[in-house]
Design a protein around this motif. Structure first.
Motif, PDB file in Angstrom:
ATOM      1  N   HIS A 154       6.345   8.879 -55.664  1.00 20.29           N
ATOM      2  CA  HIS A 154       6.628   7.463 -55.890  1.00 20.29           C
ATOM      3  C   HIS A 154       7.451   6.928 -54.724  1.00 20.29           C
ATOM      4  N   ASP A 155       7.637   7.776 -53.714  1.00 21.93           N
ATOM      5  CA  ASP A 155       8.518   7.421 -52.608  1.00 21.93           C
ATOM      6  C   ASP A 155       7.696   7.246 -51.325  1.00 21.93           C
ATOM      7  N   LEU A 156       7.651   6.002 -50.853  1.00 25.67           N
ATOM      8  CA  LEU A 156       6.820   5.701 -49.688  1.00 25.67           C
ATOM      9  C   LEU A 156       7.327   6.399 -48.421  1.00 25.67           C
ATOM     10  N   SER A 157       8.653   6.673 -48.348  1.00 29.81           N
ATOM     11  CA  SER A 157       9.114   7.324 -47.119  1.00 29.81           C
ATOM     12  C   SER A 157       8.633   8.788 -47.080  1.00 29.81           C
ATOM     13  N   ASN A 158       8.562   9.449 -48.252  1.00 26.21           N
ATOM     14  CA  ASN A 158       7.988  10.807 -48.270  1.00 26.21           C
ATOM     15  C   ASN A 158       6.509  10.758 -47.909  1.00 26.21           C
ATOM     16  N   ALA A 159       5.814   9.756 -48.443  1.00 24.65           N
ATOM     17  CA  ALA A 159       4.378   9.618 -48.156  1.00 24.65           C
ATOM     18  C   ALA A 159       4.172   9.429 -46.659  1.00 24.65           C
ATOM     19  N   ARG A 160       5.036   8.613 -46.056  1.00 21.35           N
ATOM     20  CA  ARG A 160       4.900   8.392 -44.614  1.00 21.35           C
ATOM     21  C   ARG A 160       5.141   9.691 -43.849  1.00 21.35           C
ATOM     22  N   TYR A 161       6.169  10.434 -44.257  1.00 24.69           N
ATOM     23  CA  TYR A 161       6.496  11.680 -43.562  1.00 24.69           C
ATOM     24  C   TYR A 161       5.300  12.634 -43.568  1.00 24.69           C
ATOM     25  N   ILE A 162       4.748  12.816 -44.773  1.00 27.95           N
ATOM     26  CA  ILE A 162       3.616  13.730 -44.922  1.00 27.95           C
ATOM     27  C   ILE A 162       2.406  13.232 -44.119  1.00 27.95           C
ATOM     28  N   ALA A 163       2.101  11.943 -44.265  1.00 26.62           N
ATOM     29  CA  ALA A 163       0.895  11.411 -43.614  1.00 26.62           C
ATOM     30  C   ALA A 163       1.053  11.419 -42.098  1.00 26.62           C
ATOM     31  N   GLU A 164       2.269  11.121 -41.630  1.00 27.06           N
ATOM     32  CA  GLU A 164       2.502  11.080 -40.187  1.00 27.06           C
ATOM     33  C   GLU A 164       2.361  12.476 -39.580  1.00 27.06           C
ATOM     34  N   ILE A 184      -1.203   1.557 -43.269  1.00 27.76           N
ATOM     35  CA  ILE A 184      -0.497   1.267 -44.530  1.00 27.76           C
ATOM     36  C   ILE A 184       0.967   0.886 -44.298  1.00 27.76           C
ATOM     37  N   ILE A 185       1.635   1.583 -43.402  1.00 28.36           N
ATOM     38  CA  ILE A 185       3.060   1.289 -43.199  1.00 28.36           C
ATOM     39  C   ILE A 185       3.240   0.184 -42.154  1.00 28.36           C
ATOM     40  N   ASN A 186       2.468   0.253 -41.085  1.00 31.27           N
ATOM     41  CA  ASN A 186       2.687  -0.710 -40.003  1.00 31.27           C
ATOM     42  C   ASN A 186       1.835  -1.968 -40.131  1.00 31.27           C
ATOM     43  N   ASN A 187       0.749  -1.893 -40.906  1.00 37.48           N
ATOM     44  CA  ASN A 187      -0.120  -3.061 -41.013  1.00 37.48           C
ATOM     45  C   ASN A 187      -0.684  -3.209 -42.436  1.00 37.48           C
ATOM     46  N   PRO A 188       0.219  -3.207 -43.452  1.00 38.08           N
ATOM     47  CA  PRO A 188      -0.304  -3.286 -44.819  1.00 38.08           C
ATOM     48  C   PRO A 188      -0.978  -4.628 -45.050  1.00 38.08           C
ATOM     49  N   THR A 224       1.355  -3.371 -51.491  1.00 37.83           N
ATOM     50  CA  THR A 224       1.816  -2.407 -50.478  1.00 37.83           C
ATOM     51  C   THR A 224       3.001  -3.004 -49.713  1.00 37.83           C
ATOM     52  N   LYS A 225       2.911  -4.317 -49.440  1.00 36.03           N
ATOM     53  CA  LYS A 225       4.023  -4.967 -48.715  1.00 36.03           C
ATOM     54  C   LYS A 225       5.298  -4.917 -49.564  1.00 36.03           C
ATOM     55  N   ALA A 226       5.154  -5.106 -50.884  1.00 36.49           N
ATOM     56  CA  ALA A 226       6.330  -5.053 -51.770  1.00 36.49           C
ATOM     57  C   ALA A 226       6.909  -3.633 -51.800  1.00 36.49           C
ATOM     58  N   LEU A 227       6.046  -2.633 -51.837  1.00 37.26           N
ATOM     59  CA  LEU A 227       6.527  -1.243 -51.821  1.00 37.26           C
ATOM     60  C   LEU A 227       7.278  -0.954 -50.527  1.00 37.26           C
ATOM     61  N   ARG A 228       6.723  -1.447 -49.443  1.00 39.72           N
ATOM     62  CA  ARG A 228       7.353  -1.208 -48.139  1.00 39.72           C
ATOM     63  C   ARG A 228       8.708  -1.907 -48.083  1.00 39.72           C
ATOM     64  N   TRP A 229       8.740  -3.118 -48.620  1.00 41.66           N
ATOM     65  CA  TRP A 229      10.012  -3.868 -48.641  1.00 41.66           C
ATOM     66  C   TRP A 229      11.071  -3.084 -49.414  1.00 41.66           C
ATOM     67  N   ALA A 230      10.621  -2.429 -50.513  1.00 44.79           N
ATOM     68  CA  ALA A 230      11.565  -1.749 -51.409  1.00 44.79           C
ATOM     69  C   ALA A 230      11.986  -0.375 -50.894  1.00 44.79           C
ATOM     70  N   THR A 231      11.434   0.063 -49.775  1.00 42.49           N
ATOM     71  CA  THR A 231      11.744   1.405 -49.270  1.00 42.49           C
ATOM     72  C   THR A 231      12.677   1.309 -48.077  1.00 42.49           C
ATOM     73  N   PRO A 232      13.917   1.790 -48.232  1.00 41.52           N
ATOM     74  CA  PRO A 232      14.867   1.699 -47.132  1.00 41.52           C
ATOM     75  C   PRO A 232      14.304   2.333 -45.860  1.00 41.52           C
TER      76      PRO A 232
END
Ligand SMILES: Nc1ncnc2c1ncn2[C@@H]1O[C@H](COP(=O)(O)OP(=O)(O)OP(=O)(O)O)[C@@H](O)[C@H]1O
Ligand code: SF4
Ligand SMILES: [Mg+2]
Length: 364
Positions: free
Chosen positions: A225-235, A258-262, A267-275
């Motif tokens: 449920h954590d977009l920063s973990n998702a980014r880490y794994i995907a990156e 998804i992260i740089n061009n949602p 997706t934009k709301a999820l990104r906003w909510a992820t420090p």
């Protein structure tokens, strides 16, 4: 290996019927559509991270992908063979006894995969004894020991002779990871597998999973449920992120997409909510209300429209199909991804709700 994807979901829908309530024991059961018309393929050595808020259907989708949950409609196949036809002995080329060990799962709670009354070595031997009975005891032990050492639990014999309560949370999760890898699976469903770990251990565990993925040529469906973990794994893996909202996958793509061009407002709301993910200094969340709709009474049209800052009248009655985003072509279920869509000629929906947040969309 074959050219077919390891797993392919085609228009998969999963519905659960809830029991009648105390107030209305004989009424019609409510229906929760936990997964709604999802198509997704996971290829060899591919990592797909599924992200979305609690209750959106991530676990149900994951369980459907590995053949544990039967879809109410649509299909799920393993290397082109329908898993449920194989399960019912329907004459598929690949039998269920080959499919089951190829699709493994790691739970959020490692305790549920380890019997508290058995030594770790016994819990780990079980799947090997069941699915690879041809292995002798020394061969089983050699495999288990080698993997334990590989995940840094040394000396293996010491850890293997313990009971689950004698391991830390991180050690238990490593033991479960070893258990899932022992059968050399094609796909591992990791359902919030790192969520219960201390923040400091999460990166270590993600790195270990990625190292083993490369070693074993395994694919992962990684749920978080954590977009920063998702980014880490995907990156790190070059994998994809799939964003899920109320049973639907609303956007799928690479980290760049998804992260740089949602494209999807959710997706934009999820990104906003992820420090640390959002560079802009917009203070108001890009969402109209934080309330999630009742899953037994889904909104009409686009099911995100009651919360979407960009909703127009068109979205209230029409459900967006998968549209290729204009600039990079990644799939997205929002009319805005098509710059010529008639959505753009429709008026914004009125913001008459008291709990509507000021949102950076068409409602300002
Ligand atoms: N066996 C079941 N019977 C009835 N409803 C269910 C069942 N399993 C899941 N649901 C419902 O389906 C929806 C999706 O649940 P699911 O567990 O897949 O969500 P999730 O995204 O994994 O949530 P979380 O992040 O909290 O784990 C929820 O509304 C849930 O209450
Ligand atoms: S289709 Fe409409 S309501 Fe749905 S996400 Fe796009 S703009 Fe918002
Ligand atoms: Mg879940």
């Amino acid at each position: 290996m074959s050219n077919e994807p390891v797993v392919a979901l085609k228009n998969a829908t999963v519905e659960f019927k809830t029991e009648g309530s105390l107030l209305n024991p004989f009424g019609d059961p409510d229906v929760v559509r936990a997964v709604n018309d999802v198509s997704l393929e996971i290829g060899d050595r591919e990592i797909v991270t599924l992200i979305g808020e609690s209750g959106c259907g991530k676990s149900t989708l994951g369980r459907t992908a590995i053949g544990v949950q039967q879809p109410s409609s649509g299909s799920v196949s393993y290397r082109g063979q329908d898993i449920w036809a194989a399960r019912s002995g329907g004459g598929t080329e690949i039998s269920y006894s080959e499919i089951r060990p190829a699709l493994q799962m790691i739970h959020q709670d490692p305790g549920s995969a380890l019997n508290p009354n058995q030594r770790i070595v016994t819990s780990l031997s079980l799947p090997l004894r069941r699915w690879q009975p041809e292995l002798s005891r020394p061969e089983r032990m050699e495999r288990i020991h080698a993997l334990f050492e590989r995940v840094g639990m040394q000396p293996a014999a010491d850890f293997l002779n313990r009971y689950p309560h004698q391991l830390s949370g991180g050690e238990k999760q490593r033991a479960v990871l070893v258990r899932s890898l022992l059968l050399n699976p094609d796909l591992i469903l990791a359902d919030e597998a790192i969520s219960a770990l201390d923040v400091s251990l999460r990166v270590e565990m993600m790195d270990l999973m990625l190292e083993l993925q490369a070693l074993f040529d395994t694919s992962y469906l990684f749920i978080s449920h954590d977009l920063s973990n998702a980014r880490y794994i995907a990156e790190k893996s070059g994998g994809r992120i799939a964003v899920m909202y109320l049973g639907r996958i609303v956007e799928v793509g690479t980290v760049d997409e998804i992260i740089n061009n949602p494209q999807h407002p959710y997706t934009k709301a999820l990104r906003w909510a992820t420090p640390n993910l959002y560079g802009d200094d917009e203070e108001q969340p890009p969402i109209r209300t934080i309330d999630v709709p009742d899953p037994t009474a889904l909104p009409t049209g686009c099911n995100f429209h009651p919360r979407c800052p960009n909703a127009r009248e068109f979205c209230v009655n029409q459900s967006p199909p998968e549209i290729e985003a204009n600039d990079d072509g990644h799939p997205c279920r929002c009319f805005r991804a098509d710059e010529d869509h008639e959505y753009w000629d429709s008026p914004p929906v009125s913001s008459d709700s008291d709990d509507t947040l000021s949102a950076g969309g068409d409602h300002q």
